[in-house]
Design an enzyme around this catalytic site. Structure first.
Site, mmCIF file in Angstrom:
data_model
loop_
_atom_site.group_PDB
_atom_site.id
_atom_site.type_symbol
_atom_site.label_atom_id
_atom_site.label_comp_id
_atom_site.label_asym_id
_atom_site.label_seq_id
_atom_site.Cartn_x
_atom_site.Cartn_y
_atom_site.Cartn_z
ATOM 1 N N LYS A 1 25.865 0.313 21.639
ATOM 2 C CA LYS A 1 26.294 -0.075 22.961
ATOM 3 C C LYS A 1 25.508 0.357 24.112
ATOM 4 O O LYS A 1 25.111 -0.422 25.153
ATOM 5 C CB LYS A 1 27.466 0.271 23.205
ATOM 6 C CG LYS A 1 28.652 -0.445 22.357
ATOM 7 C CD LYS A 1 30.090 -0.196 22.562
ATOM 8 C CE LYS A 1 31.171 -0.653 21.689
ATOM 9 N NZ LYS A 1 32.533 -0.573 22.227
ATOM 10 N N LYS B 1 33.070 6.919 25.782
ATOM 11 C CA LYS B 1 33.251 5.605 24.704
ATOM 12 C C LYS B 1 32.420 6.100 23.487
ATOM 13 O O LYS B 1 31.336 6.293 23.601
ATOM 14 C CB LYS B 1 32.646 4.518 25.365
ATOM 15 C CG LYS B 1 33.391 3.861 26.529
ATOM 16 C CD LYS B 1 32.933 2.676 27.021
ATOM 17 C CE LYS B 1 33.418 1.567 26.409
ATOM 18 N NZ LYS B 1 33.164 0.270 27.079
ATOM 19 N N GLY C 1 37.954 -1.868 20.138
ATOM 20 C CA GLY C 1 39.327 -1.808 20.102
ATOM 21 C C GLY C 1 39.913 -0.516 20.697
ATOM 22 O O GLY C 1 41.082 -0.318 20.538
ATOM 23 N N GLY C 2 39.120 0.197 21.582
ATOM 24 C CA GLY C 2 39.845 1.114 22.216
ATOM 25 C C GLY C 2 39.878 2.616 21.363
ATOM 26 O O GLY C 2 40.206 3.558 21.739
ATOM 27 N N GLU D 1 30.803 6.440 30.741
ATOM 28 C CA GLU D 1 30.523 5.266 31.567
ATOM 29 C C GLU D 1 31.527 5.685 32.739
ATOM 30 O O GLU D 1 32.287 6.242 32.724
ATOM 31 C CB GLU D 1 31.291 4.037 31.126
ATOM 32 C CG GLU D 1 30.343 2.788 30.801
ATOM 33 C CD GLU D 1 31.059 1.611 30.119
ATOM 34 O OE1 GLU D 1 30.449 1.111 29.281
ATOM 35 O OE2 GLU D 1 32.139 1.456 30.420
ATOM 36 N N LYS E 1 43.798 -5.742 23.798
ATOM 37 C CA LYS E 1 44.287 -7.014 24.742
ATOM 38 C C LYS E 1 45.552 -7.604 24.117
ATOM 39 O O LYS E 1 45.570 -7.524 22.949
ATOM 40 C CB LYS E 1 43.217 -7.938 24.640
ATOM 41 C CG LYS E 1 41.794 -7.352 25.195
ATOM 42 C CD LYS E 1 40.873 -8.282 24.401
ATOM 43 C CE LYS E 1 39.269 -7.893 24.954
ATOM 44 N NZ LYS E 1 38.251 -8.470 24.316
ATOM 45 N N GLU F 1 31.155 -8.948 27.527
ATOM 46 C CA GLU F 1 32.351 -8.455 28.333
ATOM 47 C C GLU F 1 31.639 -7.741 29.640
ATOM 48 O O GLU F 1 30.944 -7.033 29.619
ATOM 49 C CB GLU F 1 32.780 -7.236 27.666
ATOM 50 C CG GLU F 1 33.434 -7.905 26.040
ATOM 51 C CD GLU F 1 34.371 -6.875 25.623
ATOM 52 O OE1 GLU F 1 35.156 -7.215 24.847
ATOM 53 O OE2 GLU F 1 34.548 -5.699 25.901
ATOM 54 N N ARG G 1 30.683 -11.486 17.376
ATOM 55 C CA ARG G 1 31.421 -12.110 16.363
ATOM 56 C C ARG G 1 32.379 -13.368 17.039
ATOM 57 O O ARG G 1 32.360 -13.124 18.291
ATOM 58 C CB ARG G 1 32.284 -10.782 15.806
ATOM 59 C CG ARG G 1 33.216 -10.316 16.796
ATOM 60 C CD ARG G 1 34.298 -9.567 16.417
ATOM 61 N NE ARG G 1 35.046 -8.935 17.365
ATOM 62 C CZ ARG G 1 35.055 -8.014 18.236
ATOM 63 N NH1 ARG G 1 33.936 -7.136 18.159
ATOM 64 N NH2 ARG G 1 35.782 -7.903 19.306
#
Lengths: 457, 213
Positions: free
Chosen positions: A116, A158, A164-165, A200, A237, A275, A292
Site C-alpha cells: 500500500k 495501517k 477490511g479494517g 497515515e 462498509k 479508494e 479485484r
C-alpha cells in the site's frame, strides 16, 4: 475466451461469477469447502469440486488446493472473487506457472500494487494527491513515534497487506500509538501473514469515495464512475451508493478522469478500484487500490448497465475492452445494502443458523445478490455476508424510497440480520441529506439510529 | 448359558482330535482364507462367493445396494463356547439364506470403514499394499498428490484392505471415499449376539447342519 473457469470462492460472489460465466457461454466449476457442500452455488453449478475442510486455510485460502482442483477439472482460468486469494500475487504467479489464467490483474501487476505504501508513492508520481503518511514501513516503535510527530496526530496505523479494517487503529496520542502498534502487528500477521505497518494522517470527518476503472491489456482504460462507501461500522462498509453526494458533478468527473489516467499510466490491468478520502472541504486524497472485483460492484452495474464480472473475465482472456469512455453513461442513483448475519442489538455479533423463511424483494430497480434459500444452514466459519440488496432510482430520493420498500419486503427468518440498522439509516437525516462520514456510525452508535427511527415511526 | 447347551452337548460326542482340527480350521479361516476372500469378492464385483474347505463352508455375500463385500461369518471367537455357537450359527445360516441376508447387512453396518481423500488431487495407492492385506488405524494406504505435495491417505481403522473405489491416477476431491477397510472385530459383538439368539431356536438344525457341512 476461456474453456472452463474454476470459481474459487463461496457465497453470493461464487453465484455472481457463475452467472457471469453462463452469460459469456463459458463452462465453470465451483470449488467448495466441506462446509459449503449444500450451498446454492454448488447446487446450481455445472460442476463442483470439494477442495478441503471448512477451515479456509485448507480450502479457499489454500493455493495448492485451488490450483490442483483447477488442473484436475481441466480449467484454464481461476476466478478468485473477493477476499481469500483474490489479491495474492504469489497465488497469481503459481496459477500462471501452471498455464492457468488468474482472472484479475497479472501477477506482475499485482506485485507492483501489493504494498500500500509503495502504491501510494507510485500513484503520487502519476499525479494523484495522497494523504500525508509515514515514509515507507514502520521499522520499529521509535520510528513510528517520530513519524507520527512529523505527520501530526491523530494518525491511523495501517497494515501494508490486506484490507477490511483488520489491524487498523486510530491513535490520538503517542501513548495510544505505542499501545496499538503491538496489537496491529499481531492482527496484521494473523490476517495477512505480514506484520508490516505504516501510518497515515487521520482525517476526522471524511468520506470514502472510490473510482471504478477497467483497463484492458492494450492500455485502453475507462472509468465507470465512483461509489461512496462512507457508511461504515469499524471500517467495514455496510451501505454503498453512487454517485457520491459529497462532490458535485464537475468534481466527480475530475476525480474519475484523474484516477483512470494515473492508473493506466502506472501500468494497471483489469478491473480495479481506487479508494479516496474526501475531507470536509472537498479535498481528495488517494489511499489505496483494490485489484479485484469488489463486494459493492453492483452499484456501478446498476448505474452503467455494464456487467463488471463479465468485463473482468473478458479482459483476463486478453480481449480488448470493446467500448470507450464516451460509451459509458452513468444513469440515476444506486444504493447497496449489505445484509449481514449480525445482531445489531448485541454488538453485531455474527449469527449462524438455518434460514427458515427467505423472501427476496423485487420490483423495478431492485436487485438481490444472495446465496440464501429456505432451509440453508449458514455455516459459522466465514464472513457474515448473506447477500446484497441493490436499488436503483432515477435520482437519490427515489432510490432511497425504493430501498425502504425493498428492506421492508425482505424476509430472512431463522437468523438475526442487520436489516434493522439499514431501515434506521434510511430514516436518518444525516443519511438522507447525504452528509454521512466514515466514523459517524461508530461515534454515535448504531443503537442511536435505531432508537431515533423507532421514535419517528 | 442355555443357548450354548445344544452345542456343548454336540461337542461332547466329538473326539478331541476332531475338535482341535476344528479350531485349527477356524484359525486358518480367520488369518488366511477370509482376508483373501474379501479381496477376491471386492476385485471381481461378484455378488456372492462360496468356498468349501474340508468340513467348512464359507459364504460371503455383498449387501444389497452396497459396493463392497462383507463376510457373513468372520467374528473372532472369544472363547470355546462362543466359537461353538458361532460354528453352529454359520452352518445354520448356510442353510437359510434369509438369515444370511440379515446378518450380512448387520456386518456391513459396523464391519466396514472407508478411507477418504485428505486433499483434492491425484490418487496414488501404496504399491506394496493390495486387497486382503491387514492394516492398522493410521497406517498409510497411499497418497493424494496435491500439486506435487503428497497428502497421506490413512486407514481409518484396524482391518483388512477391501474394495478400492477409485483407480490409481484418478482425480479425486477432498473427502472422497477411496478404499474400503473391512474392520476386523468391529462386527464381533453383533454377530455373536445374533448367533446366540438363533442358536436357541434352531438347536436341532444346528447340530445336524454342522455334521452335514
Amino acid at each position: 475466451m476461456f474453456r472452463k473457469v474454476l470459481i474459487a470462492n463461496r457465497g453470493e460472489i461464487a453465484l455472481r461469477i457463475l452467472r457471469a460465466c453462463r452469460a459469456l457461454g463459458v463452462e465453470s466449476v465451483v470449488a467448495y469447502s466441506e462446509a459449503d457442500r449444500e450451498s446454492l452455488p454448488v447446487q446450481l453449478a455445472d460442476e463442483a469440486i470439494c477442495i478441503g475442510p471448512a477451515d479456509a486455510r485448507r480450502s479457499y485460502l489454500s493455493a495448492p488446493a485451488v490450483i490442483s482442483a483447477a488442473l484436475i477439472t481441466g480449467c484454464d482460468a481461476v476466478h478468485p472473487g473477493y477476499g481469500f486469494l483474490s489479491e495474492d500475487e504469489g497465488f497469481a504467479e503459481v496459477v500462471a506457472a501452471h498455464d492457468i489464467t488468474f482472472i484479475g490483474p497479472p501477477a506482475t501487476v499485482l506485485e507492483r500494487f501489493a504494498s500500500k505504501a509503495g502504491t501510494r508513492q507510485l500513484m503520487a508520481a502519476h499525479g494523484l494527491p495522497t494523504i500525508p503518511g509515514s515514509e515507507g514501513m514502520l521499522r520499529d516503535d521509535l520510528h513510528a513515534l517520530s513519524e507520527a510527530d512529523r505527520i501530526g496526530y491523530p494518525v491511523l496505523v495501517k497494515p501494508s497487506a490486506g484490507g477490511g479494517g483488520k489491524g487498523m487503529r486510530m491513535a490520538r496520542t503517542p501513548r495510544e500509538l505505542e499501545g496499538f502498534l503491538k496489537v496491529c502487528r499481531s492482527e496484521a500477521k494473523a490476517a495477512f501473514g505480514d506484520d508490516a505497518l505504516y501510518l497515515e494522517k487521520w482525517l476526522d470527518e471524511n468520506r470514502h469515495v472510490e473510482v471504478q476503472v477497467a483497463v484492458d491489456r492494450f492500455g485502453h482504460g475507462v472509468h465507470l464512475g465512483e461509489r461512496d462507501c462512507s457508511v461504515q461500522r469499524r471500517h467495514q462498509k455496510i451501505i454503498e451508493e453512487g454517485p457520491t453526494p459529497a462532490l458535485d458533478a464537475v468534481a466527480r468527473a475530475n476525480l474519475a478522469e484523474t484516477a483512470v489516467r494515473a492508473v493506466v499510466a502506472a501500468g494497471y490491468e483489469n478491473v480495479g478500484t481506487l479508494e479516496f478520502l474526501v475531507d470536509r472541504d472537498g479535498n481528495v486524497f488517494f489511499i489505496e487500490i483494490n485489484c479485484r472485483i469488489q463486494v459493492e460492484h453492483p452499484v456501478t452495474e446498476m448505474l452503467t448497465g455494464i456487467d463488471l464480472v463479465a468485463t473482468q473475465i473478458r479482459i483476463a482472456a486478453g480481449e480488448p475492452l470493446g467500448f470507450s469512455q464516451s460509451d459509458v453513461t452513468l444513469r440515476g442513483h444506486a444504493i447497496e445494502f449489505r445484509i449481514n448475519a449480525e445482531d445489531p442489538e448485541h454488538d453485531f455479533r455474527p449469527s449462524a443458523g438455518v434460514v427458515e423463511r427467505y423472501h427476496a424483494p423485487g420490483g423495478p430497480g431492485v436487485r438481490m445478490d444472495s446465496h440464501l434459500f429456505e432451509g440453508y444452514e449458514v455455516p459459522p466459519f466465514y464472513d457474515s455476508l448473506l447477500g446484497k440488496l441493490i436499488v436503483w432510482g432515477p435520482d437519490r430520493a427515489s432510490a432511497i424510497a425504493r430501498g425502504r420498500v425493498a428492506l421492508d419486503e425482505l424476509v430472512v427468518d431463522g437468523l438475526i440480520t442487520n436489516t434493522a440498522i439499514h431501515q434506521a439509516l434510511l430514516q436518518s437525516e444525516t443519511f438522507i441529506d447525504g452528509s454521512f462520514t466514515t466514523n459517524l456510525l461508530d461515534r454515535v452508535g448504531s443503537a442511536a439510529f435505531t432508537a431515533a427511527a423507532a421514535r419517528a415511526s | 448359558m442355555p443357548e450354548t447347551g445344544p452345542s456343548d452337548a454336540r461337542r461332547s460326542h466329538r473326539s478331541a482330535v476332531e475338535r482341535s482340527a476344528d479350531h485349527a480350521a477356524i484359525e486358518r479361516l480367520m488369518t488366511e482364507l477370509l482376508p483373501s476372500l474379501i479381496a477376491k469378492l471386492g476385485a471381481t464385483g461378484l455378488g456372492e462367493l462360496e468356498v468349501r474347505e474340508g468340513q467348512w463352508r464359507v459364504r460371503l455375500r455383498r449387501p444389497i445396494g452396497g459396493r463392497a463385500p462383507s463376510a457373513t461369518s468372520h467374528a473372532p471367537a472369544r472363547d470355546r463356547a462362543s466359537r461353538a455357537a458361532e460354528r453352529a450359527d454359520r452352518a445354520d445360516r448356510a442353510e437359510r439364506p434369509d438369515r444370511t441376508e440379515r446378518s450380512a447387512e448387520r456386518g456391513s453396518d459396523d464391519g466396514r470403514a472407508t478411507a477418504t481423500s485428505p486433499a483434492v488431487g491425484v490418487y496414488r495407492p501404496r504399491r506394496d499394499l493390495s486387497a486382503g492385506d491387514r492394516v492398522q488405524a493410521g497406517d498409510a494406504l497411499g497418497a493424494v498428490d496435491m500439486l506435487g505435495i503428497p497428502q497421506e491417505v490413512v486407514s481409518p481403522a484396524d482391518g483388512v484392505v477391501g474394495l478400492s473405489l477409485v483407480e490409481s491416477g484418478d482425480a479425486v476431491e477432498y473427502g472422497q471415499p477411496l478404499l474400503v477397510i473391512e474392520v476386523l472385530g468391529g462386527g464381533a459383538g453383533s454377530t455373536a449376539a445374533n448367533a446366540e439368539t438363533t442358536g436357541s431356536s434352531t438347536a436341532t438344525d444346528s447340530s445336524n447342519g454342522t455334521g452335514a457341512g
